[in-house]
Design an enzyme around this catalytic site. Sequence first.
Site, short mmCIF file in Angstrom:
data_model
loop_
_atom_site.label_atom_id
_atom_site.label_comp_id
_atom_site.label_asym_id
_atom_site.label_seq_id
_atom_site.Cartn_x
_atom_site.Cartn_y
_atom_site.Cartn_z
N CYS A 110 0.97 -0.65 -0.06
CA CYS A 110 0.03 0.24 -0.04
C CYS A 110 0.63 1.10 0.02
O CYS A 110 0.58 2.71 -0.52
CB CYS A 110 -1.08 -0.13 0.91
SG CYS A 110 -2.26 1.40 1.32
N CYS A 111 1.63 1.19 0.74
CA CYS A 111 2.60 2.62 0.73
C CYS A 111 3.64 2.60 -0.59
O CYS A 111 3.42 3.73 -1.28
CB CYS A 111 3.72 2.30 1.96
SG CYS A 111 2.74 2.21 3.31
N CYS A 194 -0.68 8.45 7.66
CA CYS A 194 -2.25 8.38 6.96
C CYS A 194 -3.08 7.78 8.43
O CYS A 194 -2.53 6.84 9.32
CB CYS A 194 -2.47 7.54 5.87
SG CYS A 194 -1.49 7.40 4.30
N CYS A 197 -3.14 4.26 9.96
CA CYS A 197 -1.83 3.65 10.32
C CYS A 197 -1.54 4.46 11.50
O CYS A 197 -0.20 4.50 11.28
CB CYS A 197 -1.16 3.38 8.76
SG CYS A 197 -2.41 2.27 7.53
N CYS A 222 7.99 3.91 5.61
CA CYS A 222 7.09 2.94 4.64
C CYS A 222 7.83 2.78 2.70
O CYS A 222 7.03 2.47 1.45
CB CYS A 222 5.96 4.61 4.27
SG CYS A 222 6.61 5.88 4.49
#
Length: 234
Positions: A110-111, A194, A197, A222
Amino acid sequence: MSEKWESMAARELLAAAIAAFHPRIALSTAFGVEGVVIVDILMRIEPRARIFTVDTGRLPPETYALIDAVRARYGCTIDVFFPMAQAVEAMVGNHGVNLFYASVERRKQCCAVRKVEPLGRALAGLQAWITGLRRDQAVTRRDVAKVQVDRDHGGILKLNPLADWSTEDVWRYVRAHDVPYNALHDQGYPSIGCAPCTRAVRPGEDLRAGRWWWEAPESKECGLHLPTAREASS
Ligand code: SF4
């Protein structure tokens, strides 16, 4: 040369970097407190200094409010880079919208899609970028130099002018110069990323304990700031 940079104060380092590289130098900020301190210093040096941020699409509302507040305060332009829509659609379609909770691998995926790829586009064409990394933020940042050659991004320079600042130094600057900052800092968030997170930290916890709190400290980067970047030697 690396020793010369290391001995420079943040403002001195930024002034030298702007003189050498502007407009092919930019501040990358996620609008944590270190980022806004650098914005304030930069705007006093060069009001047209370039600033960019990556909008992952999952930022907390307080961060969007701060971006507007910074724009209003300094009259600066902030370039916003978004992830590629097709890549987000494919990732979410295959693994769900909150895939990052499933495993470190999914979180890094995702990162990579939401942060790392847009950062690469933001850095294209630059000779140097500026970050708010500090050595006492996390175990993964203890060796951060003030100037590094960023081999993960084509060998451009990566400047970390606050590398040797303490948390107290940062907040002393904010108070002295009335710098706008993220409202989440007053709610127990020393580090902000985010929304899904990031959580507030408890007393005594590491500054970045609230980032990906379900993971071990050693994995908590990340991909924007990999420890492979090497100190400048020339
Ligand atoms: S911090 Fe979380 S939501 Fe943001 S890009 Fe990384 S895994 Fe995705």
